[in-house]
Write an enzyme that holds these catalytic residues in place. Structure first.
Site, short mmCIF file in Angstrom:
data_model
loop_
_atom_site.label_atom_id
_atom_site.label_comp_id
_atom_site.label_asym_id
_atom_site.label_seq_id
_atom_site.Cartn_x
_atom_site.Cartn_y
_atom_site.Cartn_z
N GLY A 33 0.72 -1.07 -0.17
CA GLY A 33 0.03 0.07 -0.02
C GLY A 33 0.81 1.26 -0.19
N LEU A 69 6.32 2.16 4.45
CA LEU A 69 7.54 2.57 3.32
C LEU A 69 8.22 3.69 4.02
CD1 LEU A 69 6.00 1.55 0.01
CD2 LEU A 69 7.71 0.29 1.13
N HIS A 90 -4.39 1.22 7.48
CA HIS A 90 -3.20 1.82 7.65
C HIS A 90 -3.11 2.80 6.63
CE1 HIS A 90 1.32 1.34 8.00
NE2 HIS A 90 1.22 2.03 6.94
N HIS A 102 -2.76 7.29 6.89
CA HIS A 102 -1.88 8.06 6.25
C HIS A 102 -2.64 9.42 5.60
CE1 HIS A 102 1.90 6.35 6.18
NE2 HIS A 102 1.45 5.29 5.82
ZN ZN Z 1 2.51 3.23 5.75
#
Ligand code: ZN
Length: 160
Positions: A45, A108, A149, A153
């Site tokens: 993702g 990431l 998740h 963000h």
């Molecule tokens: Zn993330």
């Protein structure tokens, strides 16, 4: 084009994303570049904030995570998760439900940091797709975790 992933400390990661009202050619290009960037980084993702753009836009593809199953319900019927992969969520609204479950998460924007995060096991989603159409689904397993998740963000919330 592979985009630069911003790392923890970058202000975009803390910004709530602006709604996308029109799928412009620039947004289409951004979506394509976000998929390239996510696949290159072996992620499942990626939110717009992670490439420095505070927008209500995230891309997800759980297919590479073969050891962490996902479930999908489309039109109130069980469906093959691959049917909606790769997934683009624009202006998503989510309703998590079900028992809280703990699972490992990475990000990431935080290389090599993993943590066990407890989240509801399922999520109901309403979003706009890359063609500008509204669609709905329910997800469980890894897909539900990834949606929650990435949704965080988009609100400027980080998993730490
Ligand atoms: Zn993330």
């Amino acid at each position: 084009m592979i985009l630069l992933l911003v790392q923890y400390g970058h202000p975009a990661l803390r910004r709530k994303g602006a709604r996308i009202e029109t799928i412009t050619p620039a947004i289409e290009k951004l979506i394509q570049d976000m998929f390239e960037t996510m696949h290159d980084a072996a992620g499942v993702g990626l939110a717009a904030q992670q490439i420095g753009e505070a927008l209500q836009l995230t891309v997800i593809d759980v297919r590479p995570a073969k050891d962490r199953p996902s479930t999908l319900e489309l039109h109130c019927q069980p469906a093959d998760v691959a049917a909606i992969m790769p997934l683009v969520l624009i202006n998503p609204q989510i309703t998590p439900y079900g028992e809280p479950v703990s699972g490992s998460e990475g990000c990431l924007s935080f290389p090599e940091i993993y943590g066990d995060i407890t989240r509801p096991e399922s999520v109901s989603v309403i979003a706009t797709n890359a063609k500008g159409e509204r669609f709905e689904f329910k997800a469980g397993g890894l897909l539900a975790r990834a949606v929650q998740h990435e949704y965080d963000h988009l609100q400027g919330i980080l998993f730490i």
